[in-house]
Write a protein that holds these residues in place. Structure first.
Motif, PDB file in Angstrom:
ATOM      1  N   CYS A  79       0.917  -1.103  -0.101  1.00 46.45           N
ATOM      2  CA  CYS A  79       0.211  -0.087  -0.118  1.00 46.45           C
ATOM      3  C   CYS A  79       0.717   1.432  -0.007  1.00 46.45           C
ATOM      4  O   CYS A  79       2.701   1.200   0.282  1.00 46.45           O
ATOM      5  CB  CYS A  79      -0.714  -0.325   1.148  1.00 46.45           C
ATOM      6  N   HIS A  80       0.456   2.052  -0.584  1.00 43.68           N
ATOM      7  CA  HIS A  80       1.240   3.842  -0.566  1.00 43.68           C
ATOM      8  C   HIS A  80       0.287   4.458   0.775  1.00 43.68           C
ATOM      9  O   HIS A  80      -0.413   4.859  -0.074  1.00 43.68           O
ATOM     10  CB  HIS A  80       0.810   4.407  -2.027  1.00 43.68           C
ATOM     11  N   GLY A  81       1.199   4.586   1.964  1.00 38.76           N
ATOM     12  CA  GLY A  81       0.485   5.480   2.740  1.00 38.76           C
ATOM     13  C   GLY A  81       1.466   6.441   2.917  1.00 38.76           C
ATOM     14  O   GLY A  81       2.632   7.016   2.991  1.00 38.76           O
TER      15      GLY A  81
ATOM     16  N   SER B 222       2.899  17.059   5.741  1.00 45.55           N
ATOM     17  CA  SER B 222       3.708  17.371   6.907  1.00 45.55           C
ATOM     18  C   SER B 222       2.910  18.329   7.818  1.00 45.55           C
ATOM     19  O   SER B 222       2.594  18.995   9.344  1.00 45.55           O
ATOM     20  CB  SER B 222       4.808  18.436   7.043  1.00 45.55           C
ATOM     21  N   ASP B 223       1.471  19.033   7.192  1.00 46.37           N
ATOM     22  CA  ASP B 223       1.085  19.532   7.659  1.00 46.37           C
ATOM     23  C   ASP B 223      -0.094  18.645   8.482  1.00 46.37           C
ATOM     24  O   ASP B 223      -0.984  17.332   8.111  1.00 46.37           O
ATOM     25  CB  ASP B 223      -0.644  19.745   6.794  1.00 46.37           C
ATOM     26  N   LEU B 224      -0.591  19.156   9.969  1.00 43.24           N
ATOM     27  CA  LEU B 224      -1.594  18.384  11.187  1.00 43.24           C
ATOM     28  C   LEU B 224      -3.080  18.153  10.287  1.00 43.24           C
ATOM     29  O   LEU B 224      -2.920  17.200  10.730  1.00 43.24           O
ATOM     30  CB  LEU B 224      -1.102  18.806  11.962  1.00 43.24           C
ATOM     31  N   LEU B 225      -3.703  18.304   9.266  1.00 44.58           N
ATOM     32  CA  LEU B 225      -4.624  18.953   9.617  1.00 44.58           C
ATOM     33  C   LEU B 225      -5.009  18.154   8.018  1.00 44.58           C
ATOM     34  O   LEU B 225      -5.992  17.419   7.805  1.00 44.58           O
ATOM     35  CB  LEU B 225      -5.246  20.359   9.398  1.00 44.58           C
ATOM     36  N   GLN B 226      -4.002  17.974   7.583  1.00 48.23           N
ATOM     37  CA  GLN B 226      -4.503  16.702   6.310  1.00 48.23           C
ATOM     38  C   GLN B 226      -4.056  15.464   6.788  1.00 48.23           C
ATOM     39  O   GLN B 226      -2.724  15.012   7.302  1.00 48.23           O
ATOM     40  CB  GLN B 226      -3.259  16.759   5.486  1.00 48.23           C
ATOM     41  N   ASN B 227      -4.757  14.413   6.790  1.00 49.11           N
ATOM     42  CA  ASN B 227      -5.209  13.010   6.665  1.00 49.11           C
ATOM     43  C   ASN B 227      -4.302  12.050   6.083  1.00 49.11           C
ATOM     44  O   ASN B 227      -3.843  12.606   4.968  1.00 49.11           O
ATOM     45  CB  ASN B 227      -6.158  12.409   6.811  1.00 49.11           C
ATOM     46  N   PRO B 228      -3.522  11.332   6.149  1.00 50.65           N
ATOM     47  CA  PRO B 228      -2.938  10.517   5.389  1.00 50.65           C
ATOM     48  C   PRO B 228      -3.377  10.023   4.481  1.00 50.65           C
ATOM     49  O   PRO B 228      -4.691   9.363   4.344  1.00 50.65           O
ATOM     50  CB  PRO B 228      -2.074   9.285   6.650  1.00 50.65           C
ATOM     51  N   LEU B 229      -2.398  10.217   2.908  1.00 54.65           N
ATOM     52  CA  LEU B 229      -3.235   8.768   2.128  1.00 54.65           C
ATOM     53  C   LEU B 229      -2.862   7.404   2.263  1.00 54.65           C
ATOM     54  O   LEU B 229      -1.785   7.390   1.997  1.00 54.65           O
ATOM     55  CB  LEU B 229      -2.960   9.945   1.242  1.00 54.65           C
ATOM     56  N   ILE B 230      -4.056   6.694   2.198  1.00 54.14           N
ATOM     57  CA  ILE B 230      -3.432   5.205   1.771  1.00 54.14           C
ATOM     58  C   ILE B 230      -4.286   4.724   0.799  1.00 54.14           C
ATOM     59  O   ILE B 230      -5.655   4.625   0.569  1.00 54.14           O
ATOM     60  CB  ILE B 230      -4.419   4.371   3.207  1.00 54.14           C
ATOM     61  N   VAL B 231      -3.263   4.505   0.082  1.00 56.15           N
ATOM     62  CA  VAL B 231      -4.229   3.576  -1.151  1.00 56.15           C
ATOM     63  C   VAL B 231      -3.204   2.576  -1.635  1.00 56.15           C
ATOM     64  O   VAL B 231      -2.185   2.184  -1.797  1.00 56.15           O
ATOM     65  CB  VAL B 231      -3.676   4.630  -2.334  1.00 56.15           C
ATOM     66  N   PRO B 232      -4.095   0.162  -1.519  1.00 57.63           N
ATOM     67  CA  PRO B 232      -3.641  -0.202  -2.277  1.00 57.63           C
ATOM     68  C   PRO B 232      -2.670  -0.098  -3.429  1.00 57.63           C
ATOM     69  O   PRO B 232      -3.550   0.519  -4.528  1.00 57.63           O
ATOM     70  CB  PRO B 232      -4.451  -1.103  -1.829  1.00 57.63           C
TER      71      PRO B 232
END
Length: 754
Positions: free
Chosen positions: A698-700, A704-714
């Motif tokens: 998966c691509h995670g 660095s911006d704490l307001l932006q959630n991580p992007l998780i893509v299989p």
């Protein structure tokens, strides 16, 4: 007085006559010389350019006015020289007087002409006042040619009458230039024009334009060099065409090919080869719904009235002669009788009769009618407003896997040599060597690029876990075999690394401070084991299931799962050869531990949760709820703010430590138990290995911006291992520098995916 006036008039007339003769001679001679010079210098001009110059001469009034004055001055000087050449021995003083008189007459005539032209321009408005052409202020009509051609000549070009335009007198020396530089505030923005020979003061807009061009920027301030590209050819239908090419002539003329097709179809219809479509017969009987007007009753007029749900129509299984596949077998009938009435798919047993006469009365008739009445007056009804939602809008917009490269996609190498389950693998910090531990009691060292086994160390028992020291300055491998942790120093590094490794292992053992620490004994190795590369033995009270290193490479943690004891986790310091038990009590069965890559935090994973301890303050800072039944593995992000946990109930949990103590994402991609998880040190990748024989990459992306959630893509499912004894992939790890991944399985192989 009258005689004097008449004499002056006659003298003026006489002078005018002489002046005209002189001008005619000079014009003829000058025209010949100019023709010769023009043939030498302007031999590249063709007839078209001569026509353009004539048109320019007719149009440019301002240039002609200036050039008349310069041409008259030049003609006067030339005429004086011609007269001296013709007369030869004549008196020079008389010729000079005549030249002065001629020049005075010419100047007076020019002044009169200028006054007349000024009066005309005052009466008539200038039609070129608003003209913004580029050649409006060009005084030199020589054209756009290199001025270096006139470098050795006293003139810089020719006017509209073909007269030479002499260079202006520039008598400024270095001192004058220095004074202008000191006193003139506009000296820095003054430019000398070689074409006209004049000095031009640049405006603020022109200076800003020059500065932008010197910096390599665009001349226009409003020009956006990063404007979005217009995708002319796309799948979206555009309002206007890309090209506005006029339609072809054939689009307005009837097609001959279509005419032939129509004629053939008409002929086929006449011959009866093509029959028209059948029209429906209106005389047939039409069926209509008997209960269609049920809602038009008095109850339907009420706003909140809801019609009763209709009874579902009977299916094939309710027929007296159903198809054979709808009849129950003996096993299905026995299962149907054992089930509760609410769990049964059908409330009756399908039966088959040879004829309708043999069908008995339905025994559940009254019971069904009673249930129907209960449904009509006891079943609550609710009006639901239907919302038309496009299903595609509910799916999150994820980037394409091609845009998230690089990541491992294909199997490149297979490492064969073990005869048992390969439970654990580890890669050296340099990425050159791979270590593997198996149930056959051996630890093998492989060269990554060639899949060659460089060394095999027999440890005398099944290897549960191995871990390579992450410090690149030392070469150590920790091996968990039964209740002993072995420290191996394989001879695979260079001389400097070997010396630093020896210095780390030469530390003396300190006195034990606690009773719990005394349960762990350190011992040196001698004889055959030392020749194999085993340097230290750390004896534990129980079987060790996992070992892991600190990022600096001096501390080592070991896990011994046991419900009946609090001695489940030990932390060892290799340089001082001391051990300590950091916990007095363990709440739950410890499955795995890990060090924080940057901060003094220690992660302890139990069956249901992950506890984070501060080793400096010696207190628990956070408790993560995994929402899974049994945690199997854990990995910490290189940044330290994210954790992933795999579990035996086929789930993978992603925790954002700054967001919540509950999982940010729950991934259920695997069909069987998740055995191992891993993060990549450099690339935004993480992977999970399962008993279904697959490794999901998966691509995670962590922002660095704490307001932006991580992007998780299989991005990829990697398969290659053979499932053996219901076990698939047992361990997985990434290459430290390349986007490669290693996996070990129950089929006694190690596979490299690149």
């Amino acid at each position: 007085m009258e005689e004097r006036s008449s004499s002056t008039r006659s003298s003026e007339q006489r002078d005018e006559m002489e002046m005209e003769k002189v001008l005619e001679k000079t014009v003829k001679k000058r025209s010949k010389e100019e023709e010769e010079e023009e043939e030498e210098i302007f031999n590249f001009n063709d007839k078209g350019t001569e026509k353009e110059e004539e048109e320019k001469q007719e149009e440019d009034l301002s240039d002609s006015e200036d050039s008349v004055f310069s041409g008259l001055e030049d003609s006067g000087s030339d005429s004086a020289e011609d007269e001296e050449d013709e007369e030869g021995g004549s008196d020079h003083k008389g010729a000079e007087k005549e030249d002065d008189e001629d020049r005075k007459i010419q100047i007076e005539e020019v002044e009169e002409e200028e006054e007349k032209m000024g009066a005309v321009t005052e009466e008539k408005e200038d039609e070129y006042k608003q003209d913004s052409s580029d050649e409006e202020d060009i005084r030199n009509t020589v054209g756009n040619i290199p001025m270096e051609w006139y470098k050795d000549f006293p003139h810089i070009g020719y006017n509209l009458d073909g007269k030479k335009i002499y260079k202006p007198i520039r008598n400024k020396d270095e001192l004058d230039e220095f004074l202008d530089k000191m006193e003139d505030p506009n000296y820095w923005r003054t430019v000398h024009d070689k074409q006209t020979g004049s000095d031009i003061v640049l405006s603020d807009e022109q200076v800003a334009l020059v500065n932008r061009l010197q910096r390599g920027q665009f001349g226009d301030v409003n020009f956006n060099e990063y404007q979005p590209q217009v995708e002319f050819f796309s799948n979206d239908v555009m309002l206007h065409p890309v090209t506005n090419r006029p339609a072809d002539k054939r689009s307005f003329i009837p097609s001959l090919v279509e005419k032939e097709k129509v004629s053939k179809m008409v002929h086929a219809i006449k011959m009866g080869w093509i029959k028209p479509r059948r029209t429906e017969d209106a005389s047939r009987g039409r069926y209509y719904d008997l209960w269609a007007n049920e809602d038009s009753s008095i109850l339907a007029k009420h706003k909140m009235h809801l019609p009763a749900p209709k009874v579902p129509l009977p299916g094939h299984q309710e027929s007296y002669n159903p198809p054979p596949e709808y009849l129950f077998t003996d096993e299905e009938r026995a299962l149907w009788e054992q089930q509760d009435a609410s769990d049964r798919k059908l409330p009756f047993v399908p039966m088959k009769f040879s004829s309708l006469r043999q069908v008995p009365a339905f025994p559940r008739f009254l019971h069904e009618r009673f249930e129907r009445c209960l449904d009509l007056y006891l079943c609550p009804r609710q009006r639901k407003m239907r919302v038309n939602v496009n299903p595609e809008d509910l799916i999150p917009k994820l980037p394409k896997p091609k845009d998230l490269q690089p990541f491992p996609t294909t199997q490149s190498l297979v490492y064969r040599g073990h005869s048992g389950l390969v439970r654990s693998i580890s890669v050296s910090p340099s990425g050159q060597w791979l270590a593997s531990g198996s149930d056959d009691g051996s630890v093998r060292f492989w060269e990554v690029r060639s899949a060659r086994c460089m060394r095999t160390v027999q440890v005398g028992g099944a290897v549960k876990s191995i871990a390579w020291n992450p410090n690149p300055l030392v070469c150590l491998l920790a091996v968990a075999q039964d209740s002993v942790v072995l420290i191996l120093s394989p001879p695979l590094a260079d001389r400097q690394v070997v010396l630093s490794t020896e210095q780390l292992l030469s530390g003396q053992r300190e006195a034990e401070s606690t009773e719990e620490a005394g349960l762990v004994t350190w011992s040196d190795v001698e004889g055959e084991e030392l020749s194999q590369g085993i340097r230290l033995k750390i004896q534990h009270p129980k079987a060790v299931h996992q070992v892991t290193w600190h990022a600096k490479g001096d501390y080592l943690a070991s896990v011994m799962p046991d419900h009946s004891s609090h001695l489940q986790v030990f932390i060892h310091q290799v340089s001082r050869r001391r051990s300590q038990n950091p916990f007095r009590k363990n709440k739950g069965l410890v499955q795995c531990v890990s060090f924080h890559p940057v901060r003094p935090y220690f992660f302890v994973g139990t069956q249901r949760s992950v506890r984070i301890y501060n080793l400096v303050k010696q207190e628990m800072t956070k408790k993560l709820q995994a929402n899974s039944k049994w945690i199997s593995s854990m990995a910490v992000h290189p940044g330290g703010d994210h954790v992933i946990c795999g579990s035996y109930d086929c789930r993978l949990s992603w925790f954002d430590l700054d967001l919540s103590t509950k999982p940010y994402k729950m991934l259920r991609h695997h069909k069987k138990a998740v055995r191992a998880v891993a993060y990549h040190r450099l690339y935004p990748l993480f992977a999970s290995a399962s008993d279904d024989g697959s490794v999901i990459v998966c691509h995670g992306t962590v922002y660095s911006d704490l307001l932006q959630n991580p992007l998780i893509v299989p991005v990829k499912v990697l398969r290659g291992h053979v499932i053996t004894h219901d076990l698939g992939v047992l361990d997985v790890t990434f290459h430290p520098t390349q986007p490669w991944i290693f996996s070990s399985g129950a089929d006694a192989t190690i596979r490299l995916f690149t």
